[in-house]
Design a protein around this motif. Structure first.
Motif, PDB file in Angstrom:
ATOM      1  N   TYR A 181      -4.597   3.967  -0.377  1.00 49.02           N
ATOM      2  CA  TYR A 181      -3.276   4.147   0.235  1.00 49.02           C
ATOM      3  C   TYR A 181      -3.303   3.753   1.713  1.00 49.02           C
ATOM      4  CZ  TYR A 181       0.214   6.799   2.850  1.00 49.02           C
ATOM      5  OH  TYR A 181       1.180   7.168   3.733  1.00 49.02           O
ATOM      6  N   ALA A 182      -4.323   4.210   2.430  1.00 49.48           N
ATOM      7  CA  ALA A 182      -4.420   3.903   3.863  1.00 49.48           C
ATOM      8  C   ALA A 182      -4.536   2.393   4.094  1.00 49.48           C
ATOM      9  CB  ALA A 182      -5.623   4.629   4.460  1.00 49.48           C
ATOM     10  N   LYS A 183      -5.342   1.725   3.261  1.00 48.12           N
ATOM     11  CA  LYS A 183      -5.503   0.265   3.394  1.00 48.12           C
ATOM     12  C   LYS A 183      -4.200  -0.454   3.063  1.00 48.12           C
ATOM     13  CE  LYS A 183     -10.472   0.069   2.355  1.00 48.12           C
ATOM     14  NZ  LYS A 183     -11.506  -0.418   1.394  1.00 48.12           N
ATOM     15  N   ALA A 184      -3.532   0.001   2.005  1.00 49.49           N
ATOM     16  CA  ALA A 184      -2.274  -0.638   1.601  1.00 49.49           C
ATOM     17  C   ALA A 184      -1.206  -0.462   2.676  1.00 49.49           C
ATOM     18  CB  ALA A 184      -1.795  -0.041   0.273  1.00 49.49           C
ATOM     19  N   LYS A 185      -1.133   0.729   3.267  1.00 48.02           N
ATOM     20  CA  LYS A 185      -0.123   0.983   4.287  1.00 48.02           C
ATOM     21  C   LYS A 185      -0.351   0.111   5.520  1.00 48.02           C
ATOM     22  CE  LYS A 185       2.387   4.786   6.417  1.00 48.02           C
ATOM     23  NZ  LYS A 185       2.505   6.261   6.546  1.00 48.02           N
TER      24      LYS A 185
END
Length: 262
Positions: free
Chosen positions: A107-111
């Motif tokens: 999630y952090a990478k995608a955001k």
């Protein structure tokens, strides 16, 4: 009759358990012997039942060592089952925690990636992020959903600025059909047209003098074109951004058509 006698004898035997040399505490600490004793008792009970020897069956049922061995084995199996269940719960919790860690990392990478993406790249990435009936969305879709509103507002404002008035609708028609069709661009342009028109009507209603000026200009120019028998030009001008928005706002004030000025 035999079953009733067995039940009565079993209850009585349980009340007397613990008085034997090999009682419950003994078998609890000698589980191998408890297992062997239980097998022996079961074999004796089966033999008595098959031969219909009620006395022998009663003797086995009331045997204190048989009762103690059976209870020790049952307690052991129950304890082992509890341990196994606890182990499964711990393993499941560990897997869940690891899955959540991976989800949070994705999630952090995608955001971060989506925050830096262009408008086209961002909205194309969300085409597969349809709402689910149950379960949580993928990490990428969670990031997309959280960023969507801000990205959308920025994109719509940019399109309205880039293509003012009639040009925005023309651009929408160009990208929503034919050789230049693009689903992502079309969706954004249609939303931009809706916002542009809604905002313009709201502006007119809050600024009545601007509405009066533009509406009356439409009335006068349409009359002039009709007077010169330029009917197609008159109809086209009535459909222009200025006149269509002024007319829509005027309708909110119970004014219909361009028959007279306001």
């Amino acid at each position: 009759m035999i079953r009733r006698q067995i039940l009565v004898c079993s209850v009585a035997a349980l009340l007397l358990a613990g008085c034997s040399d090999h009682d419950l505490p003994y078998y609890q600490s000698h589980l191998d012997e408890a297992k062997a004793k239980q097998e022996e008792c079961e074999a004796s009970m089966k033999s008595a039942f098959m031969s219909q020897d009620e006395d022998k069956l009663k003797s086995v049922v009331e045997d204190k060592e048989c009762i103690a061995a059976d209870k020790a084995n049952r307690e052991y199996r129950y304890a082992q089952a509890e341990l196994a269940a606890k182990k499964r719960q711990e393993e499941a919790a560990k897997k869940e925690a690891e899955a959540q860690r991976q989800y949070d990392e994705e999630y952090a990478k995608a955001k971060e990636s989506l925050s830096a993406a262009s408008t086209e790249e961002f909205f194309k990435s969300g085409e597969d992020c349809t709402p689910k009936m149950w379960g949580k969305p993928s990490a990428a879709c969670k990031a997309y959903n959280e960023l969507e509103e801000g990205k959308l507002n920025t994109a719509l404002s940019a399109l309205i600025t880039q293509f003012p008035k009639d040009k925005l609708k023309a651009q929408s028609e160009d990208r929503c059909s034919g050789i230049n069709f693009d689903k992502t661009a079309c969706d954004l342009l249609r939303k931009a047209v809706t916002k542009q028109q809604k905002d313009q009507v709201a502006f007119y209603l809050e600024n009545r003098e601007s509405l009066r000026t533009d509406f009356n200009d439409c009335v006068n120019r349409i009359k002039s074109l009709n007077k010169d028998q330029k009917y197609n030009d008159a109809n086209e001008f009535a459909r222009s951004y200025q006149c269509s928005m002024a007319q829509r706002a005027a309708q909110e004030l119970k004014v219909f058509g361009f028959n007279k000025t306001i």
